[in-house]
Design a protein around this motif. Sequence first.
Motif, PDB file in Angstrom:
ATOM      1  N   GLY A 185       6.845  28.158  15.269  1.00 11.88           N
ATOM      2  CA  GLY A 185       7.304  28.528  13.934  1.00 11.88           C
ATOM      3  C   GLY A 185       6.580  27.756  12.853  1.00 11.88           C
ATOM      4  N   ALA A 186       7.295  27.485  11.755  1.00 13.95           N
ATOM      5  CA  ALA A 186       6.686  26.807  10.609  1.00 13.95           C
ATOM      6  C   ALA A 186       6.406  25.335  10.890  1.00 13.95           C
ATOM      7  CB  ALA A 186       7.593  26.943   9.392  1.00 13.95           C
ATOM      8  N   GLY A 187       7.146  24.754  11.812  1.00 13.46           N
ATOM      9  CA  GLY A 187       6.939  23.341  12.133  1.00 13.46           C
ATOM     10  C   GLY A 187       7.739  22.392  11.271  1.00 13.46           C
ATOM     11  N   GLU A 188       8.472  22.924  10.290  1.00 17.45           N
ATOM     12  CA  GLU A 188       9.249  22.082   9.386  1.00 17.45           C
ATOM     13  C   GLU A 188      10.652  21.793   9.916  1.00 17.45           C
ATOM     14  OE1 GLU A 188       8.173  20.648   6.345  1.00 17.45           O
ATOM     15  OE2 GLU A 188       6.297  21.213   7.347  1.00 17.45           O
ATOM     16  N   GLN A 189      11.084  22.522  10.946  1.00 16.11           N
ATOM     17  CA  GLN A 189      12.434  22.337  11.469  1.00 16.11           C
ATOM     18  C   GLN A 189      12.574  20.965  12.127  1.00 16.11           C
ATOM     19  OE1 GLN A 189      10.041  24.381  12.564  1.00 16.11           O
ATOM     20  NE2 GLN A 189      10.445  25.189  14.613  1.00 16.11           N
ATOM     21  N   TRP A 190      13.758  20.366  11.948  1.00 14.85           N
ATOM     22  CA  TRP A 190      14.012  19.031  12.481  1.00 14.85           C
ATOM     23  C   TRP A 190      14.446  19.095  13.940  1.00 14.85           C
ATOM     24  CZ3 TRP A 190      12.834  14.555  10.119  1.00 14.85           C
ATOM     25  CH2 TRP A 190      12.604  14.591   8.736  1.00 14.85           C
ATOM     26  N   ILE A 191      13.973  18.135  14.719  1.00 11.29           N
ATOM     27  CA  ILE A 191      14.366  17.983  16.118  1.00 11.29           C
ATOM     28  C   ILE A 191      15.064  16.633  16.268  1.00 11.29           C
ATOM     29  CG2 ILE A 191      13.605  17.875  18.514  1.00 11.29           C
ATOM     30  CD1 ILE A 191      13.181  20.596  17.211  1.00 11.29           C
ATOM     31  N   SER A 192      16.318  16.662  16.641  1.00 12.38           N
ATOM     32  CA  SER A 192      17.081  15.437  16.882  1.00 12.38           C
ATOM     33  C   SER A 192      17.063  15.181  18.382  1.00 12.38           C
ATOM     34  CB  SER A 192      18.518  15.585  16.367  1.00 12.38           C
ATOM     35  OG  SER A 192      18.512  15.788  14.969  1.00 12.38           O
ATOM     36  N   TRP A 193      16.490  14.082  18.785  1.00  9.85           N
ATOM     37  CA  TRP A 193      16.189  13.817  20.186  1.00  9.85           C
ATOM     38  C   TRP A 193      16.776  12.472  20.629  1.00  9.85           C
ATOM     39  CZ3 TRP A 193      13.476   9.305  21.098  1.00  9.85           C
ATOM     40  CH2 TRP A 193      12.897   8.718  19.969  1.00  9.85           C
ATOM     41  N   ILE A 194      16.810  12.253  21.943  1.00 18.42           N
ATOM     42  CA  ILE A 194      17.219  10.967  22.491  1.00 18.42           C
ATOM     43  C   ILE A 194      16.556  10.794  23.855  1.00 18.42           C
ATOM     44  CG2 ILE A 194      19.319  11.915  23.534  1.00 18.42           C
ATOM     45  CD1 ILE A 194      20.669   9.176  22.967  1.00 18.42           C
ATOM     46  N   HIS A 195      16.049   9.619  24.121  1.00 14.16           N
ATOM     47  CA  HIS A 195      15.462   9.315  25.430  1.00 14.16           C
ATOM     48  C   HIS A 195      16.585   9.241  26.466  1.00 14.16           C
ATOM     49  CE1 HIS A 195      13.414   7.091  28.623  1.00 14.16           C
ATOM     50  NE2 HIS A 195      12.259   7.271  28.010  1.00 14.16           N
ATOM     51  N   TRP A 231      -3.005  22.815  18.459  1.00 11.79           N
ATOM     52  CA  TRP A 231      -3.716  23.718  17.541  1.00 11.79           C
ATOM     53  C   TRP A 231      -3.152  25.136  17.476  1.00 11.79           C
ATOM     54  CZ3 TRP A 231      -6.300  28.110  19.474  1.00 11.79           C
ATOM     55  CH2 TRP A 231      -6.364  28.184  20.875  1.00 11.79           C
ATOM     56  N   LEU A 232      -2.504  25.622  18.527  1.00 19.47           N
ATOM     57  CA  LEU A 232      -2.101  27.020  18.562  1.00 19.47           C
ATOM     58  C   LEU A 232      -0.685  27.190  18.028  1.00 19.47           C
ATOM     59  CD1 LEU A 232      -2.947  29.880  19.448  1.00 19.47           C
ATOM     60  CD2 LEU A 232      -1.888  29.400  21.670  1.00 19.47           C
ATOM     61  N   ARG A 233      -0.547  27.759  16.849  1.00 20.32           N
ATOM     62  CA  ARG A 233       0.772  27.962  16.257  1.00 20.32           C
ATOM     63  C   ARG A 233       1.385  29.267  16.775  1.00 20.32           C
ATOM     64  NH1 ARG A 233       3.216  25.720  11.976  1.00 20.32           N
ATOM     65  NH2 ARG A 233       1.267  24.658  11.421  1.00 20.32           N
ATOM     66  N   VAL A 234       2.642  29.185  17.219  1.00 22.50           N
ATOM     67  CA  VAL A 234       3.368  30.373  17.675  1.00 22.50           C
ATOM     68  C   VAL A 234       4.222  30.874  16.508  1.00 22.50           C
ATOM     69  CG1 VAL A 234       4.989  31.309  19.354  1.00 22.50           C
ATOM     70  CG2 VAL A 234       3.454  29.438  20.004  1.00 22.50           C
TER      71      VAL A 234
END
Length: 308
Positions: free
Chosen positions: A192-202, A249-252
């Motif tokens: 997508g746009a790449g601006e969406q936030w990803i909330s992650w945890i190890h 490099w490849l945007r979906v």
Amino acid sequence: MNIVIAGGTGFVGKAVADAFAARGDQVYVLTRRPQPDRPGVTFIEWLAEGSHPERALASTPVDAVINVAGEPINKGRWTKRKKEAILTSRIRSVQQLIRMVDRLDKKPDVFVSASAVGYYGHARDTTLTERSSPLGNSFLSRVCEKWEEEAVKMEGLGVRTVIARIGVVLGKGGALSKMVLPYRFFVGGTLGAGEQWISWIHIRDFIGLIRFIIEKEAISGPVNFTAPRPVRMEELGRAIGSVLIRPHWLRVPEWLLKLVLGEMSSFLLEGQRVVPETALENGFAFTFQRIEDALRDVLQDGGPQAFR
């Protein structure tokens, strides 16, 4: 301690079970398909007709019950049938655990039940916390709402109840294995746009936070299981490429994801900027706060998934 884990054979549940067992605790895994017992881990059948896990635990003083059971949300299109399975599997699991605990002579000290950061819906750039952020308005929000409403009924049995609102768990398996696959074939890029936030945890911090909560009697209610520094999808992708030494490099495009995945594409295209306010205020120290460090540990070093 004696720990009961529902959903202890999946990616997250198995890691939690193995970590507790490695520390010398006795773990009882509730599962539809019992496996041969291994040191520190005993498998008990449940959710099958005629199964009575409380009988197997009758002589065991259970200290904590952990629930991470439920139909995976990131497998298959969200058809009407799939969405019903996502909701009903979670509700049924909690109901069965409450029924089991009600029949135990000695009630556990704490119940940690999974939910998800999807509770907050799609909030763009708003910073979301357990205390100040409201319920969202998406399919996953509604699932989390009903899931949590069911889980807090455990308090009626006098059991301290914690709701774990879980972000993307980074470890060997789970969502990360799908994220890195395109990079291994040199076709990695932004969704997508790449601006969406990803909330992650190890996964190691995930396990450590569960242990911390079990031992910290002052904690109850919702707790965000996310690292203190969420990242945008673009940053996550570039970090994966950097750690694996592969191009990014490849945007979906969004339209293609929506075409292929249907409504489930919202899981990837819409994010939440969630911070672990309760964990930090109670003094939990995250080992992995930077996405690069977490990815390097999982993808390069493959450090042990155990307590610090």
